[in-house]
Design a protein around this motif. Structure first.
Motif, short mmCIF file in Angstrom:
data_model
loop_
_atom_site.label_atom_id
_atom_site.label_comp_id
_atom_site.label_asym_id
_atom_site.label_seq_id
_atom_site.Cartn_x
_atom_site.Cartn_y
_atom_site.Cartn_z
N SER A 97 4.30 -4.41 3.75
CA SER A 97 3.16 -4.22 2.85
C SER A 97 1.84 -4.35 3.62
O SER A 97 1.60 -3.61 4.56
CB SER A 97 3.26 -5.23 1.69
OG SER A 97 2.36 -4.90 0.66
N ASN A 120 7.22 -0.46 3.82
CA ASN A 120 6.39 -0.27 2.62
C ASN A 120 4.94 -0.65 2.89
O ASN A 120 4.30 -1.41 2.14
CB ASN A 120 6.96 -1.06 1.44
CG ASN A 120 8.31 -0.53 1.00
OD1 ASN A 120 8.56 0.68 1.06
ND2 ASN A 120 9.21 -1.41 0.59
N VAL A 190 10.65 3.05 4.02
CA VAL A 190 9.99 3.14 2.72
C VAL A 190 11.02 3.10 1.58
O VAL A 190 12.03 3.81 1.61
CB VAL A 190 9.13 4.43 2.63
CG1 VAL A 190 9.95 5.69 2.91
CG2 VAL A 190 8.44 4.52 1.27
N SER A 191 10.77 2.25 0.62
CA SER A 191 11.65 2.17 -0.55
C SER A 191 11.46 3.39 -1.43
O SER A 191 10.33 3.82 -1.68
CB SER A 191 11.35 0.90 -1.36
OG SER A 191 11.69 -0.25 -0.62
N ASP A 194 9.20 1.83 -5.57
CA ASP A 194 8.34 0.68 -5.24
C ASP A 194 7.29 0.58 -6.33
O ASP A 194 6.54 1.53 -6.58
CB ASP A 194 7.69 0.93 -3.86
CG ASP A 194 6.89 -0.25 -3.35
OD1 ASP A 194 6.31 -0.99 -4.16
OD2 ASP A 194 6.83 -0.42 -2.12
N PRO A 199 5.27 5.03 -2.60
CA PRO A 199 5.98 5.51 -1.40
C PRO A 199 5.20 6.55 -0.60
O PRO A 199 5.42 6.70 0.60
CB PRO A 199 7.28 6.08 -1.96
CG PRO A 199 7.51 5.28 -3.22
CD PRO A 199 6.14 5.06 -3.79
N SER A 202 3.65 5.65 2.88
CA SER A 202 4.43 5.77 4.11
C SER A 202 4.46 7.20 4.62
O SER A 202 4.42 7.44 5.84
CB SER A 202 5.87 5.26 3.88
OG SER A 202 5.86 3.87 3.65
N GLU A 218 14.22 6.39 4.40
CA GLU A 218 14.14 5.94 3.01
C GLU A 218 15.15 4.84 2.72
O GLU A 218 16.32 4.94 3.09
CB GLU A 218 14.37 7.13 2.08
CG GLU A 218 13.96 6.87 0.64
CD GLU A 218 13.94 8.15 -0.19
OE1 GLU A 218 12.83 8.57 -0.57
OE2 GLU A 218 15.03 8.71 -0.45
N TYR A 223 13.30 -2.44 -3.87
CA TYR A 223 11.94 -2.22 -4.36
C TYR A 223 10.96 -2.63 -3.25
O TYR A 223 11.27 -2.50 -2.07
CB TYR A 223 11.70 -2.97 -5.66
CG TYR A 223 12.53 -2.50 -6.84
CD1 TYR A 223 13.05 -1.20 -6.89
CD2 TYR A 223 12.79 -3.36 -7.91
CE1 TYR A 223 13.81 -0.78 -7.98
CE2 TYR A 223 13.55 -2.94 -9.00
CZ TYR A 223 14.06 -1.65 -9.03
OH TYR A 223 14.80 -1.24 -10.12
N HIS A 224 9.81 -3.15 -3.61
CA HIS A 224 8.75 -3.37 -2.62
C HIS A 224 9.11 -4.39 -1.54
O HIS A 224 8.93 -4.14 -0.35
CB HIS A 224 7.45 -3.80 -3.32
CG HIS A 224 6.32 -3.96 -2.37
ND1 HIS A 224 5.82 -2.91 -1.61
CD2 HIS A 224 5.58 -5.05 -2.02
CE1 HIS A 224 4.85 -3.36 -0.84
NE2 HIS A 224 4.67 -4.65 -1.07
#
Length: 249
Positions: A97, A120, A190-191, A194, A199, A202, A218, A223-224
């Protein structure tokens, strides 16, 4: 009299000494090192030197966070990088994040960075930009613990200071401009779903990085806070493989 704050249990920084390959691991906005410790421990078992700093204003109380700026978070990150450089010949940076935003900042600041792993990563969040325009309330609802796996909790603040929202919005804006000048290898995770960072953040990073060695992968089942979610073992494996490939080259 200055208010003193106690660091929460499991929010402490971590440092695992190892070989001369250093890995800086950074948590996200309002989060703590708890979200990154499992990944850090995995990489330490691989023999690397691993450091997970606690970003200033995090892991204590949201009232302390309210009094920090994005420059403070950068300084915490920068201190961690310099600490690894004292004993390591090469440094990788991993971030979840806002930790990913910090990783991009460091990659621009230190072009010798061997590689970055972004999970993410936050670049642009329209919802937060709208919130940043508000005058009140002083504290907003929490944004932590976006996790698909049942019974798993992220250690994060139960409130988010409005002032801090304004800071991360500014930080994302200045970092977005740096992305096209970053050349180091990148693994971008990357989820697929999210609820915190869209997404497409990313995808923006992947498309704009100037690196000739970049991968966008992916995560199907998280999730996040993916480092605590169903794909955490996969994140460990892929991060390990990415670092080993580059460290040996």
């Amino acid at each position: 009299m200055t208010q003193t704050y106690t660091v929460m249990k499991e929010a402490e920084p971590f440092y695992f000494p190892g070989n001369d390959i250093g890995i800086l691991i950074q948590h996200g906005f309002t989060g703590t090192t708890q979200s990154m410790r499992g990944l850090g421990e995995h990489l330490a078992k691989c023999g690397f030197t691993v450091h997970g700093p606690r970003l200033k204003g995090h892991g204590t109380h949201y009232e302390e966070m309210e009094n920090t700026t994005y420059e403070d978070w950068i300084e915490s990150s920068d201190e961690g990088y310099r600490k690894l450089k004292e004993t390591c010949s090469e440094v990788f940076v991993v971030g979840l994040s806002m930790g990913g935003t910090l990783a991009l900042h460091l990659a621009r600041q230190y072009p010798e960075t061997k590689g970055i792993v972004l999970i993410n990563a936050a670049m642009k969040m329209d919802q937060l930009e709208q919130v940043a325009q508000m005058e009140e309330p002083r504290f907003l609802d929490a944004i932590g613990s976006d996790i698909k796996a049942e019974g798993v909790q992220e250690l994060a603040y139960e409130k988010t200071p409005l002032k801090s929202v304004r800071e991360i919005v500014k930080f994302m804006e200045v970092t977005r401009e740096k992305v096209p000048a970053i050349h180091c290898p990148a693994l971008i995770l990357v989820s697929k779903e999210d609820h915190v960072v869209p997404p497409d953040n990313s995808r923006f990073i992947y498309e704009n990085l100037k690196s000739g060695d970049k991968t966008l992968a992916e995560l199907e089942n998280s999730y996040h806070v993916a480092t605590l979610d169903n794909d955490k073992e996969r994140i460990c494996r892929e991060t390990e493989a990415f670092i080993k490939r580059l460290a040996e080259s």
